[in-house]
Design a protein around this motif. Structure first.
Motif, mmCIF file in Angstrom:
data_model
loop_
_atom_site.group_PDB
_atom_site.id
_atom_site.type_symbol
_atom_site.label_atom_id
_atom_site.label_comp_id
_atom_site.label_asym_id
_atom_site.label_seq_id
_atom_site.Cartn_x
_atom_site.Cartn_y
_atom_site.Cartn_z
ATOM 1 N N ALA A 256 -5.465 59.601 29.380
ATOM 2 C CA ALA A 256 -6.207 60.062 30.552
ATOM 3 C C ALA A 256 -5.688 61.431 30.996
ATOM 4 N N GLU A 257 -4.377 61.635 30.843
ATOM 5 C CA GLU A 257 -3.781 62.913 31.232
ATOM 6 C C GLU A 257 -4.373 64.068 30.427
ATOM 7 N N SER A 258 -4.616 63.829 29.142
ATOM 8 C CA SER A 258 -5.200 64.870 28.287
ATOM 9 C C SER A 258 -6.617 65.213 28.737
ATOM 10 N N ILE A 259 -7.390 64.173 29.093
ATOM 11 C CA ILE A 259 -8.766 64.408 29.510
ATOM 12 C C ILE A 259 -8.786 65.198 30.815
ATOM 13 N N TYR A 260 -7.874 64.883 31.746
ATOM 14 C CA TYR A 260 -7.778 65.656 32.985
ATOM 15 C C TYR A 260 -7.405 67.113 32.684
ATOM 16 N N LYS A 261 -6.511 67.297 31.741
ATOM 17 C CA LYS A 261 -6.086 68.649 31.366
ATOM 18 C C LYS A 261 -7.251 69.438 30.792
ATOM 19 N N TRP A 262 -8.060 68.803 29.941
ATOM 20 C CA TRP A 262 -9.204 69.486 29.322
ATOM 21 C C TRP A 262 -10.342 69.680 30.320
ATOM 22 N N PRO A 264 -13.434 68.298 31.129
ATOM 23 C CA PRO A 264 -14.778 68.565 30.576
ATOM 24 C C PRO A 264 -15.848 68.635 31.665
ATOM 25 N N ASP A 265 -16.876 69.419 31.407
ATOM 26 C CA ASP A 265 -18.023 69.483 32.324
ATOM 27 C C ASP A 265 -18.871 68.215 32.215
ATOM 28 N N MET A 266 -18.871 67.628 31.007
ATOM 29 C CA MET A 266 -19.691 66.448 30.743
ATOM 30 C C MET A 266 -18.925 65.463 29.873
ATOM 31 N N ILE A 267 -19.254 64.187 30.020
ATOM 32 C CA ILE A 267 -18.765 63.154 29.102
ATOM 33 C C ILE A 267 -19.994 62.531 28.460
ATOM 34 N N VAL A 268 -19.987 62.465 27.138
ATOM 35 C CA VAL A 268 -21.143 61.947 26.398
ATOM 36 C C VAL A 268 -20.720 60.759 25.557
ATOM 37 N N LEU A 269 -21.541 59.719 25.562
ATOM 38 C CA LEU A 269 -21.255 58.479 24.837
ATOM 39 C C LEU A 269 -22.375 58.170 23.858
ATOM 40 N N TRP A 270 -22.015 57.484 22.785
ATOM 41 C CA TRP A 270 -22.996 56.977 21.823
ATOM 42 C C TRP A 270 -22.631 55.528 21.526
ATOM 43 N N ASN A 271 -23.599 54.651 21.651
ATOM 44 C CA ASN A 271 -23.380 53.216 21.449
ATOM 45 C C ASN A 271 -22.354 52.663 22.450
ATOM 46 N N SER A 272 -22.371 53.217 23.650
ATOM 47 C CA SER A 272 -21.559 52.745 24.768
ATOM 48 C C SER A 272 -22.391 52.881 26.032
ATOM 49 N N ASP A 273 -21.890 52.339 27.128
ATOM 50 C CA ASP A 273 -22.590 52.398 28.403
ATOM 51 C C ASP A 273 -21.824 53.298 29.357
ATOM 52 N N VAL A 274 -22.547 54.009 30.228
ATOM 53 C CA VAL A 274 -21.867 54.915 31.168
ATOM 54 C C VAL A 274 -20.871 54.161 32.053
ATOM 55 N N GLU A 275 -21.136 52.871 32.285
ATOM 56 C CA GLU A 275 -20.218 52.089 33.104
ATOM 57 C C GLU A 275 -18.859 51.904 32.444
ATOM 58 N N ASP A 276 -18.822 52.093 31.103
ATOM 59 C CA ASP A 276 -17.534 52.025 30.406
ATOM 60 C C ASP A 276 -16.592 53.114 30.903
ATOM 61 N N ALA A 288 -15.988 65.418 36.180
ATOM 62 C CA ALA A 288 -17.211 64.994 35.496
ATOM 63 C C ALA A 288 -17.648 63.612 35.955
ATOM 64 N N VAL A 289 -16.685 62.749 36.276
ATOM 65 C CA VAL A 289 -16.987 61.407 36.767
ATOM 66 C C VAL A 289 -17.456 61.472 38.217
ATOM 67 N N VAL A 290 -16.759 62.234 39.047
ATOM 68 C CA VAL A 290 -17.119 62.393 40.454
ATOM 69 C C VAL A 290 -18.530 62.967 40.588
ATOM 70 N N ASN A 291 -18.855 63.935 39.711
ATOM 71 C CA ASN A 291 -20.155 64.611 39.761
ATOM 72 C C ASN A 291 -21.252 63.897 38.975
#
Length: 350
Positions: A256-262, A264-276, A288-291
């Motif tokens: 999670a620390e790496s993702i915060y460091k990067w 991202p403007d967007m998070i994109v999923l394939w074969n998963s649900d946004v609730e994940d 990206a989650v807050v927005n």
């Protein structure tokens, strides 16, 4: 005496002529036989089809394959794009187990709907070799990591074409080379040209600021992503965005620390649900989650990055990031046009 001598000489001449005639006829027969054999060999060579797979191995078939076993799920999809679904005699079990693939492929082939095409696999990528033999396949298409299956099938003289789908060049080459082996080379080339032209059109729409995208793997594996040089990275680049993950790795596990460091403007999923993503407390404060910039590719069938449908993945990503269509319906119409071309059949993307 003189008369007998003349007669004897005359008889010897006739005998010699007979021998010469015999040898001449024999030579003609041998020449004709050799000529026919060479012509037969030449004809057989002319009917042969050749193609080079992901290993650099040349596969030679006496004629176009009519009975094909595909043991790599994404290539089952591409067989239908090539208009060669009727040649399939064996497919991975996952085709029936994947609800999205099963639903849409059922629209293309009643045998899929009835689950009547044989599945010579146990689950995952484990293959029932004896069942493949019983299908009397002219050709088997196998994923590069199924090393044991490849060795077993080739040891039984079943021609194997190995695919990797590791990048755009391989996806194109593998599509065209399989097209050569099954008599669909022109169709394969048409698909490649169409996809390339669409990519060039997207590339002409240059953005001054490239959005960064974090990709979360299928089945809710949010902390597994795709690094630089991967197929997903390809789709992100085609979309005019940049991969938030800077690692030169196919499938790194990150924190999670790496993702915060990067960030991202967007998070994109394939074969998963946004609730994940939204249910993870570790990422609750990520901008990206807050927005609410978390998106899932649905239905998954149309956005498989292991095939030329990386184009659809890229277009969907671009629309989310840059809103290059006035309305969502305009975007869906554009996607529908591509799908209609890829399958040469009207198939709703809803």
């Amino acid at each position: 005496m003189a008369s007998n001598s003349i007669k004897n000489k005359s008889w010897m001449s006739v005998k010699e002529v007979g021998l010469i005639h015999f040898f001449v006829v024999l030579c003609v027969i041998i020449s004709l036989a050799v000529g026919c054999a060479q012509k037969g060999e030449s004809g057989a060579a002319a009917s042969q089809v050749r193609a080079t797979d992901a290993r650099g191995v040349e596969i030679v078939l006496p004629r176009h394959a009519e009975r094909v076993v595909v043991l790599f799920e994404p290539f089952v999809d591409e067989m239908y794009m090539l208009g060669a679904g009727d040649k399939l005699v064996g497919i991975p079990q996952q085709v029936y187990q994947n609800s999205s693939s099963y639903y849409y492929l059922s629209q293309l082939d009643p045998r899929i709907a009835k689950k009547s095409i044989a599945t010579p696999t146990f689950g995952g990528r484990s293959t029932h070799v004896e069942k493949v033999i019983s299908l009397q396949a002219d050709l088997a298409i196998v994923y590069e990591y199924d090393i044991e299956t490849i060795a077993q099938l080739e040891g039984l003289d079943i021609p194997v074409f190995v695919v990797s789908s590791k990048d755009k060049a391989h996806i194109y080459d593998e599509l065209i080379n399989v097209g050569k082996l099954i008599g669909k080379k022109e169709r394969a080339e048409d698909i490649v040209n169409y996809v390339n032209n669409a990519i060039e059109k997207i590339g002409s729409e240059v953005e001054t600021v490239k959005k960064s995208v974090y990709y979360g793997w299928s089945k809710g594996r949010v902390f597994s992503t795709s690094g630089r040089g991967s197929l997903v990275d390809l789709a992100i680049q085609v979309a005019g965005a940049v991969n938030a993950c800077p690692l030169e790795m196919e499938a790194p596990n990150v924190s999670a620390e790496s993702i915060y460091k990067w960030n991202p403007d967007m998070i994109v999923l394939w074969n998963s649900d946004v609730e994940d993503v939204y249910r993870l407390a570790e990422l609750a404060a990520l901008p990206a989650v807050v927005n609410k910039q978390v998106f899932a590719m649905e239905p998954t069938f149309f956005f498989d990055p292991h095939t030329v449908k990386f184009l659809l993945f890229a277009k969907q990503l671009r629309h989310w990031g840059y809103q290059d269509y006035t309305t969502d319906q305009d975007f869906k119409d554009a996607l529908q046009e591509i799908v209609d071309f890829l399958y040469e059949k009207k198939m709703s993307i809803e």
